[in-house]
Motif scaffolding. Sequence first.
Motif, PDB file in Angstrom:
ATOM      1  N   GLY A 159       0.794  -1.227   0.000  1.00 23.34           N
ATOM      2  CA  GLY A 159       0.000   0.000   0.000  1.00 23.34           C
ATOM      3  C   GLY A 159       0.818   1.265   0.000  1.00 23.34           C
ATOM      4  O   GLY A 159       0.380   2.288  -0.492  1.00 23.34           O
ATOM      5  N   LEU A 160       1.985   1.216   0.574  1.00 23.26           N
ATOM      6  CA  LEU A 160       2.855   2.387   0.549  1.00 23.26           C
ATOM      7  C   LEU A 160       4.049   2.157  -0.359  1.00 23.26           C
ATOM      8  O   LEU A 160       5.109   2.763  -0.178  1.00 23.26           O
ATOM      9  CB  LEU A 160       3.300   2.748   1.962  1.00 23.26           C
ATOM     10  N   GLY A 161       3.889   1.279  -1.349  1.00 25.62           N
ATOM     11  CA  GLY A 161       4.961   1.053  -2.307  1.00 25.62           C
ATOM     12  C   GLY A 161       5.341   2.338  -3.012  1.00 25.62           C
ATOM     13  O   GLY A 161       6.497   2.589  -3.311  1.00 25.62           O
ATOM     14  N   CYS A 162       4.354   3.167  -3.293  1.00 23.30           N
ATOM     15  CA  CYS A 162       4.565   4.517  -3.818  1.00 23.30           C
ATOM     16  C   CYS A 162       3.993   5.472  -2.774  1.00 23.30           C
ATOM     17  O   CYS A 162       2.780   5.633  -2.686  1.00 23.30           O
ATOM     18  CB  CYS A 162       3.849   4.708  -5.149  1.00 23.30           C
ATOM     19  N   PRO A 163       4.842   6.096  -1.959  1.00 26.62           N
ATOM     20  CA  PRO A 163       4.356   6.837  -0.798  1.00 26.62           C
ATOM     21  C   PRO A 163       3.628   8.148  -1.100  1.00 26.62           C
ATOM     22  O   PRO A 163       2.934   8.662  -0.241  1.00 26.62           O
ATOM     23  CB  PRO A 163       5.619   7.097   0.013  1.00 26.62           C
ATOM     24  N   THR A 164       3.763   8.703  -2.295  1.00 23.82           N
ATOM     25  CA  THR A 164       3.093   9.959  -2.598  1.00 23.82           C
ATOM     26  C   THR A 164       2.173   9.783  -3.799  1.00 23.82           C
ATOM     27  O   THR A 164       2.304   8.845  -4.562  1.00 23.82           O
ATOM     28  CB  THR A 164       4.122  11.076  -2.915  1.00 23.82           C
ATOM     29  N   TRP A 165       1.232  10.712  -3.933  1.00 21.22           N
ATOM     30  CA  TRP A 165       0.300  10.658  -5.048  1.00 21.22           C
ATOM     31  C   TRP A 165       0.342  11.985  -5.767  1.00 21.22           C
ATOM     32  O   TRP A 165       0.329  13.022  -5.095  1.00 21.22           O
ATOM     33  CB  TRP A 165      -1.114  10.375  -4.540  1.00 21.22           C
ATOM     34  N   PRO A 166       0.371  12.090  -7.049  1.00 21.58           N
ATOM     35  CA  PRO A 166       0.323  11.011  -8.029  1.00 21.58           C
ATOM     36  C   PRO A 166       1.694  10.441  -8.337  1.00 21.58           C
ATOM     37  O   PRO A 166       1.813   9.480  -9.075  1.00 21.58           O
ATOM     38  CB  PRO A 166      -0.263  11.686  -9.269  1.00 21.58           C
ATOM     39  N   ARG A 167       2.727  11.010  -7.782  1.00 23.02           N
ATOM     40  CA  ARG A 167       4.076  10.509  -8.051  1.00 23.02           C
ATOM     41  C   ARG A 167       4.425   9.380  -7.091  1.00 23.02           C
ATOM     42  O   ARG A 167       3.882   9.303  -6.000  1.00 23.02           O
ATOM     43  CB  ARG A 167       5.099  11.624  -7.891  1.00 23.02           C
ATOM     44  N   CYS A 168       5.355   8.531  -7.524  1.00 23.56           N
ATOM     45  CA  CYS A 168       5.852   7.485  -6.631  1.00 23.56           C
ATOM     46  C   CYS A 168       6.915   8.056  -5.691  1.00 23.56           C
ATOM     47  O   CYS A 168       7.031   7.628  -4.551  1.00 23.56           O
ATOM     48  CB  CYS A 168       6.432   6.313  -7.418  1.00 23.56           C
ATOM     49  N   THR A 169       7.675   9.011  -6.178  1.00 26.98           N
ATOM     50  CA  THR A 169       8.644   9.747  -5.358  1.00 26.98           C
ATOM     51  C   THR A 169       8.557  11.210  -5.760  1.00 26.98           C
ATOM     52  O   THR A 169       7.856  11.552  -6.718  1.00 26.98           O
ATOM     53  CB  THR A 169      10.098   9.248  -5.581  1.00 26.98           C
TER      54      THR A 169
END
Length: 98
Positions: A43-53
């Motif tokens: 679920g937190l594999g990509c910690p931000t939205w819409p970017r992954c980092t």
Amino acid sequence: MLHRLLDRFPVPAALLRRLALASIIANVGIVVTGGAVRLTASGLGCPTWPRCTDGSYVPTDEMGVHGVIEFGNRTLTFAVGVIAFATVLAALAHRPRR
């Protein structure tokens, strides 16, 4: 205005059936990938939205498989939305109506 546009481009029943089937398949896919996110704790594999980092819209190597699973689920979300929208428009433009 929309109904006039939809009247100009009637949708055959075969296309409507194909879009409905695509919608079912896409929804099953989003459920499966959502389950994969949950079961793998991605679920937190990509910690931000819409970017992954902060610097990337896609997962980086440091995120590993969790980033790929989460990003795949996010990407499929857009596909589900586009297919659903196309299906609704096709249903509205389908003729004859019963």
